[in-house]
Design a protein around this motif. Structure first.
Motif, PDB file in Angstrom:
ATOM      1  N   GLY A 155       0.803  -1.223   0.000  1.00 13.15           N
ATOM      2  CA  GLY A 155       0.000   0.000   0.000  1.00 13.15           C
ATOM      3  C   GLY A 155       0.826   1.259   0.000  1.00 13.15           C
ATOM      4  O   GLY A 155       1.882   1.335   0.637  1.00 13.15           O
ATOM      5  N   GLY A 156       0.346   2.244  -0.734  1.00 12.64           N
ATOM      6  CA  GLY A 156       1.018   3.532  -0.776  1.00 12.64           C
ATOM      7  C   GLY A 156       0.473   4.488   0.265  1.00 12.64           C
ATOM      8  O   GLY A 156      -0.498   4.180   0.967  1.00 12.64           O
ATOM      9  N   TRP A 157       1.102   5.638   0.382  1.00 13.73           N
ATOM     10  CA  TRP A 157       0.639   6.692   1.279  1.00 13.73           C
ATOM     11  C   TRP A 157       0.072   7.845   0.459  1.00 13.73           C
ATOM     12  O   TRP A 157       0.483   8.074  -0.685  1.00 13.73           O
ATOM     13  N   HIS A 158      -0.832   8.563   1.068  1.00 20.55           N
ATOM     14  CA  HIS A 158      -1.307   9.783   0.414  1.00 20.55           C
ATOM     15  C   HIS A 158      -1.856  10.765   1.440  1.00 20.55           C
ATOM     16  O   HIS A 158      -2.290  10.370   2.522  1.00 20.55           O
ATOM     17  N   TYR A 159      -1.801  12.020   1.064  1.00 15.64           N
ATOM     18  CA  TYR A 159      -2.440  13.080   1.841  1.00 15.64           C
ATOM     19  C   TYR A 159      -3.051  14.059   0.853  1.00 15.64           C
ATOM     20  O   TYR A 159      -2.377  14.536  -0.072  1.00 15.64           O
ATOM     21  N   THR A 160      -4.341  14.354   1.019  1.00 15.88           N
ATOM     22  CA  THR A 160      -5.012  15.342   0.176  1.00 15.88           C
ATOM     23  C   THR A 160      -5.785  16.301   1.077  1.00 15.88           C
ATOM     24  O   THR A 160      -6.333  15.895   2.104  1.00 15.88           O
ATOM     25  N   ALA A 161      -5.801  17.550   0.689  1.00 10.76           N
ATOM     26  CA  ALA A 161      -6.550  18.553   1.440  1.00 10.76           C
ATOM     27  C   ALA A 161      -7.151  19.559   0.478  1.00 10.76           C
ATOM     28  O   ALA A 161      -6.523  19.932  -0.524  1.00 10.76           O
ATOM     29  N   ASN A 162      -8.359  19.981   0.789  1.00 11.87           N
ATOM     30  CA  ASN A 162      -9.041  21.002   0.003  1.00 11.87           C
ATOM     31  C   ASN A 162      -9.363  22.170   0.931  1.00 11.87           C
ATOM     32  O   ASN A 162     -10.120  22.021   1.892  1.00 11.87           O
ATOM     33  N   VAL A 163      -8.750  23.315   0.667  1.00 13.01           N
ATOM     34  CA  VAL A 163      -8.963  24.520   1.474  1.00 13.01           C
ATOM     35  C   VAL A 163      -9.957  25.406   0.722  1.00 13.01           C
ATOM     36  O   VAL A 163      -9.661  25.878  -0.370  1.00 13.01           O
ATOM     37  N   GLU A 164     -11.130  25.610   1.317  1.00 11.56           N
ATOM     38  CA  GLU A 164     -12.191  26.366   0.654  1.00 11.56           C
ATOM     39  C   GLU A 164     -12.489  27.666   1.395  1.00 11.56           C
ATOM     40  O   GLU A 164     -12.438  27.719   2.624  1.00 11.56           O
ATOM     41  N   VAL A 165     -12.822  28.689   0.628  1.00 11.77           N
ATOM     42  CA  VAL A 165     -13.262  29.960   1.196  1.00 11.77           C
ATOM     43  C   VAL A 165     -14.758  29.845   1.491  1.00 11.77           C
ATOM     44  O   VAL A 165     -15.574  29.711   0.586  1.00 11.77           O
ATOM     45  N   GLU A 166     -15.112  29.884   2.760  1.00  8.79           N
ATOM     46  CA  GLU A 166     -16.513  29.793   3.161  1.00  8.79           C
ATOM     47  C   GLU A 166     -17.159  31.171   3.215  1.00  8.79           C
ATOM     48  O   GLU A 166     -18.299  31.349   2.799  1.00  8.79           O
ATOM     49  N   VAL A 167     -16.434  32.137   3.761  1.00  7.67           N
ATOM     50  CA  VAL A 167     -16.933  33.504   3.895  1.00  7.67           C
ATOM     51  C   VAL A 167     -15.780  34.460   3.610  1.00  7.67           C
ATOM     52  O   VAL A 167     -14.661  34.257   4.084  1.00  7.67           O
ATOM     53  N   LEU A 168     -16.052  35.500   2.848  1.00 15.83           N
ATOM     54  CA  LEU A 168     -15.062  36.535   2.598  1.00 15.83           C
ATOM     55  C   LEU A 168     -15.744  37.898   2.594  1.00 15.83           C
ATOM     56  O   LEU A 168     -16.511  38.218   1.688  1.00 15.83           O
ATOM     57  N   THR A 169     -15.526  38.653   3.653  1.00 14.06           N
ATOM     58  CA  THR A 169     -16.016  40.022   3.749  1.00 14.06           C
ATOM     59  C   THR A 169     -14.833  40.901   4.112  1.00 14.06           C
ATOM     60  O   THR A 169     -13.707  40.415   4.236  1.00 14.06           O
ATOM     61  N   ASP A 170     -15.065  42.190   4.323  1.00 12.85           N
ATOM     62  CA  ASP A 170     -13.947  43.056   4.705  1.00 12.85           C
ATOM     63  C   ASP A 170     -13.570  42.900   6.170  1.00 12.85           C
ATOM     64  O   ASP A 170     -12.572  43.475   6.624  1.00 12.85           O
ATOM     65  N   THR A 171     -14.337  42.118   6.943  1.00 11.54           N
ATOM     66  CA  THR A 171     -14.009  41.902   8.350  1.00 11.54           C
ATOM     67  C   THR A 171     -13.797  40.435   8.704  1.00 11.54           C
ATOM     68  O   THR A 171     -13.342  40.128   9.810  1.00 11.54           O
ATOM     69  N   LEU A 172     -14.121  39.527   7.803  1.00 14.56           N
ATOM     70  CA  LEU A 172     -14.003  38.109   8.117  1.00 14.56           C
ATOM     71  C   LEU A 172     -13.635  37.291   6.887  1.00 14.56           C
ATOM     72  O   LEU A 172     -14.269  37.388   5.841  1.00 14.56           O
ATOM     73  N   LEU A 173     -12.602  36.472   7.072  1.00 18.00           N
ATOM     74  CA  LEU A 173     -12.256  35.432   6.112  1.00 18.00           C
ATOM     75  C   LEU A 173     -12.309  34.113   6.861  1.00 18.00           C
ATOM     76  O   LEU A 173     -11.572  33.910   7.828  1.00 18.00           O
ATOM     77  N   SER A 174     -13.221  33.236   6.443  1.00 17.52           N
ATOM     78  CA  SER A 174     -13.355  31.933   7.079  1.00 17.52           C
ATOM     79  C   SER A 174     -13.038  30.854   6.052  1.00 17.52           C
ATOM     80  O   SER A 174     -13.649  30.798   4.976  1.00 17.52           O
ATOM     81  N   LEU A 175     -12.063  30.019   6.375  1.00 18.41           N
ATOM     82  CA  LEU A 175     -11.632  28.940   5.498  1.00 18.41           C
ATOM     83  C   LEU A 175     -11.925  27.599   6.153  1.00 18.41           C
ATOM     84  O   LEU A 175     -11.772  27.442   7.363  1.00 18.41           O
ATOM     85  N   SER A 176     -12.338  26.622   5.364  1.00 17.06           N
ATOM     86  CA  SER A 176     -12.470  25.257   5.843  1.00 17.06           C
ATOM     87  C   SER A 176     -11.399  24.403   5.186  1.00 17.06           C
ATOM     88  O   SER A 176     -11.087  24.583   4.004  1.00 17.06           O
ATOM     89  N   ILE A 177     -10.820  23.500   5.954  1.00 17.45           N
ATOM     90  CA  ILE A 177      -9.815  22.571   5.442  1.00 17.45           C
ATOM     91  C   ILE A 177     -10.350  21.166   5.612  1.00 17.45           C
ATOM     92  O   ILE A 177     -10.578  20.705   6.732  1.00 17.45           O
ATOM     93  N   ASN A 178     -10.572  20.504   4.499  1.00 22.69           N
ATOM     94  CA  ASN A 178     -11.085  19.132   4.502  1.00 22.69           C
ATOM     95  C   ASN A 178      -9.964  18.224   4.022  1.00 22.69           C
ATOM     96  O   ASN A 178      -9.584  18.279   2.849  1.00 22.69           O
ATOM     97  N   ASP A 179      -9.413  17.405   4.913  1.00 21.96           N
ATOM     98  CA  ASP A 179      -8.295  16.561   4.502  1.00 21.96           C
ATOM     99  C   ASP A 179      -8.602  15.084   4.665  1.00 21.96           C
ATOM    100  O   ASP A 179      -9.545  14.682   5.362  1.00 21.96           O
ATOM    101  N   GLU A 180      -7.805  14.286   3.970  1.00 24.18           N
ATOM    102  CA  GLU A 180      -7.946  12.828   4.002  1.00 24.18           C
ATOM    103  C   GLU A 180      -6.577  12.228   3.769  1.00 24.18           C
ATOM    104  O   GLU A 180      -5.796  12.732   2.941  1.00 24.18           O
TER     105      GLU A 180
END
Length: 254
Positions: free
Chosen positions: A113-138
């Protein structure tokens, strides 16, 4: 413009500038992908190689120090908690992951078996006062099964400071927010209001629902995410509790 109105109804838009003649550079982003593979590549046989891949937003319109803070937070989020990777950038983290695999294969060449790491960093909210990112990894690094998780980064894009619940909600919000989360959690798990959580295999201190510190902000509301093993056995999977802003109108700062 009052903050609550701007947050609730223009959550994914930039707020109005305070002066009509003030020139504001809009914040935007482009989705990028970084990938590194072990020698020989993984395109033909993923069972005998390792790869590290992250899809992430690259921002423009941010002050350089703020952009650096966000970049470092993303790097830390995709480091898998590996002490060797702490303080390194994404390129170095990927290289360390591949080297760890190569060292493992050198010690145990017949390991399947091989190894792997994947992650998707998504912008959930972007305003002039808040940037919220979600990181979904496997990931998978051997064993019976791999792992996965969801995590969040919340910052003020003007300053780079962490954006917390205290920035959004009025003082003494904790009990109201917990009660709203408890109600949504029980509905999702089909539990009666008086049902014991421990009797249903959920682990909370003193058998009382608690919100964790792994939270982010979405267009619809505040999301709290409980990863595998955090409050229940692996077989139960993760749990997401999304509290709509409409449930918190009385607590959102004006």
């Amino acid at each position: 413009m009052r903050y609550a109105v701007g947050f609730l109804f223009n959550i994914i838009l930039f707020s109005c500038a305070t002066k009509t003649d003030e020139k504001v550079t809009p914040i935007s982003f482009e989705t990028k992908t970084f990938r590194v593979e072990s020698k020989g590549g993984c395109r033909s046989d993923t069972l005998q190689c390792a790869y590290f891949e992250v899809t992430y937003p690259e921002f423009t319109g941010l002050d350089t120090p703020v952009a650096k803070i966000i970049e470092q937070k993303i790097d830390a989020a995709v480091s898998m908690g590996n002490p060797e990777s702490q303080g390194h950038n994404m390129k170095d983290i990927g290289a360390i992951f591949i080297q760890d695999y190569d060292d493992f294969k050198s010690e145990i060449p017949d390991a399947f078996g091989g190894w792997h790491y994947t992650a998707n960093v998504e912008v959930e909210v972007l305003t002039d006062t808040l940037l919220s990112l979600s990181i979904n990894d496997e990931y998978y690094t051997g064993g019976a099964h791999g792992g996965s998780g969801v995590y969040f980064i919340n910052v003020n894009p003007k300053t780079g400071a962490e954006f917390t619940l205290d920035n959004l909600l009025k003082p003494d919000y904790h009990d109201a927010l917990t009660a709203a989360g408890d109600k949504i959690f029980r509905q999702a798990k089909q539990l009666a209001d008086t049902a014991s959580l421990s009797d249903n295999y959920f682990e909370f201190p003193e058998d009382k629902f608690e919100l964790n510190k792994n939270y982010g902000f979405k267009k619809e509301g505040i999301v709290f995410y409980y990863n595998n093993y955090e409050i229940a056995p692996y077989a139960a999977g993760p749990t997401e509790v999304l509290i709509p802003y409409s449930e918190l109108r009385d607590w959102i700062k004006k």
